[in-house]
Design an enzyme around this catalytic site. Structure first.
Site, short mmCIF file in Angstrom:
data_model
loop_
_atom_site.label_atom_id
_atom_site.label_comp_id
_atom_site.label_asym_id
_atom_site.label_seq_id
_atom_site.Cartn_x
_atom_site.Cartn_y
_atom_site.Cartn_z
N LEU A 36 0.81 -1.23 0.00
CA LEU A 36 0.00 0.00 0.00
C LEU A 36 0.85 1.28 0.00
O LEU A 36 0.37 2.33 0.41
CB LEU A 36 -1.02 0.00 1.16
CG LEU A 36 -1.96 -1.21 1.21
CD1 LEU A 36 -3.00 -1.04 2.31
CD2 LEU A 36 -2.67 -1.42 -0.13
N TYR A 148 15.88 2.64 -12.37
CA TYR A 148 14.59 2.01 -12.68
C TYR A 148 14.69 1.18 -13.97
O TYR A 148 14.30 0.01 -14.02
CB TYR A 148 13.52 3.09 -12.83
CG TYR A 148 12.17 2.60 -13.30
CD1 TYR A 148 11.23 2.10 -12.40
CD2 TYR A 148 11.82 2.65 -14.65
CE1 TYR A 148 9.99 1.65 -12.84
CE2 TYR A 148 10.58 2.21 -15.09
CZ TYR A 148 9.67 1.71 -14.18
OH TYR A 148 8.43 1.27 -14.62
N ASN A 177 3.41 4.48 -21.64
CA ASN A 177 2.86 5.26 -20.52
C ASN A 177 1.37 4.98 -20.34
O ASN A 177 0.56 5.43 -21.15
CB ASN A 177 3.13 6.74 -20.74
CG ASN A 177 4.60 7.05 -20.55
OD1 ASN A 177 5.46 6.47 -21.20
ND2 ASN A 177 4.90 7.96 -19.65
#
Ligand code: NAD
Ligand code: UD1
Length: 313
Positions: A36, A148, A177
């Site tokens: 979360l 990343y 995207n």
């Protein structure tokens, strides 16, 4: 379509994960693991078929227990720190989530894959980096610019190697995207479209990094779910990596103008320095994905209309 199967979705409370879970839940048992940090269990429909686990995908003890107690047919590994900029700010922490968790799950599967039909890893168009040739095919030069992008490339390669060496049925997606409902706008590192929609709703200032002429291949969530289901179930896709996009690019400036016009709102916009590691232009060639049946249903105008109508209904 996936029916009457046992499915694990890591990051399943997040944007793409919860959208996938909600499509699968009526006809499958779905287990979701999420810490979360960006996701929200409220994104998920209530269902007797749903098991929610609040936990970290880097927690080996937890993951081992989950795999011991379940026999998954499909695993969608979507948990990650999805922000390129966050990986520039926190390279080691993001590496632990974005690479180590993938390796750990693959290793657990190597010990005992049970009746696994497919492990689908969610990689990224970020792997292509700044090599200027467009559009990007899966064979284009890989030139990652950020932690990343390196972690995504290493993870997808590791998944392919576990297929080749250990027969773990794996595939990977290179998402361009992705946008649509339930993308969390509340972090400075959130996806641009979710931030744009939030600024339109709250009438607050939008920051554009760079001159706004950078372009992206924006793909609507429903097309992404279509792609994930095809890749998970096709025989041809075993051991393969697929671009997931639309084959059309738009600039951040054009997108911002479109959204203001459609909602009849005018935003205050501040232009700031470009982000480190930011890619200038990104565009997919999706012919490989089309060869297994993909047909994108939304260009940016149609996808944005659907999303904005949902947000401003
Ligand atoms: P998201 O942030 O909404 O979803 C990721 C989920 O993973 C979140 O719910 C987050 O709480 C959870 N998570 C993060 N770290 C975790 C951890 N250590 N343990 C357990 N859960 C953790 O992002 P998204 O847009 O839904 O992205 C899903 C996947 O697709 C990611 O792997 C992302 O890198 C990849 N991807 C996304 C895009 C895009 O445009 N959205 C493009 C390319 C690739
Ligand atoms: C996005 C995804 C990433 C994915 C990649 C694939 C997120 C958070 N990022 O990265 O997971 O792997 O696509 O192509 O989902 N920008 C602004 N103002 C803002 C925010 C962003 O100008 O407030 C700019 C950025 O500098 C960038 C562009 O908008 O030039 C898009 O940014 P972002 O939505 O974060 O996407 P990517 O970095 O392309």
């Amino acid at each position: 379509m996936i029916k009457k199967n046992n499915v694990l979705i890591t990051g399943g409370a997040g944007f793409i994960g919860s959208s996938l879970a909600n499509v699968l839940l009526p006809q499958n048992k779905v287990t979701v693991i999420d810490n979360l940090s960006m996701g929200d269990f409220n994104n998920l429909q209530e269902s007797a078929n749903l098991t929610k686990i609040l936990g970290d995908v880097t927690d080996k003890k937890l993951l081992t227990k989950v795999f011991e107690e379940n026999d998954f047919d499909y695993i969608f590994h979507l948990a990650a720190i999805a922000s390129v900029a966050d990986s520039v700010a926190r390279p080691y922490e993001t590496h632990q989530v974005n690479f180590d968790s993938t390796m750990m799950i693959l290793e657990i599967l190597r010990q005992n894959k049970k009746s696994l039909k497919r492990f689908v890893f969610s990689s990224s168009a970020a792997v292509y980096g700044d090599e200027p040739t467009l559009p990007k095919t899966e064979e284009s030069t890989i030139r990652p610019l950020t932690p990343y992008a390196i972690d995504k490339f290493a993870s997808e390669k590791m998944a392919m190697i576990y297929y080749n060496l250990y027969d773990i049925p794996a595939s990977a997606t290179r998402f361009f995207n992705v946008y649509g409902p339930n993308q969390n706008p509340n972090s400075p590192y959130s996806g641009f479209i979710s931030i744009l929609v939030n600024r339109l709703r709250e009438n607050t200032e939008l920051t554009i990094f760079g001159d706004g002429e950078q372009s992206r291949d924006f793909v609507y969530i429903e097309d992404v779910i279509q792609a994930l289901l095809l890749i998970a179930t096709s025989n041809q896709s075993l051991g393969e990596v697929y671009n997931v996009g639309t084959g059309i690019k738009n600039t951040i400036n054009d997108l911002t103008k479109f959204a203001q016009k459609f909602t009849d709102k005018e935003l205050s916009i501040k232009y700031d320095a470009a982000r480190q590691g930011d890619i200038k232009d990104s565009l997919s060639d999706v012919s490989k994905l089309e060869s297994i049946g993909y047909k994108p249903n939304y260009d940016l105008a149609n996808g944005m209309k659907k999303y904005l109508n949902y947000e401003f209904k």
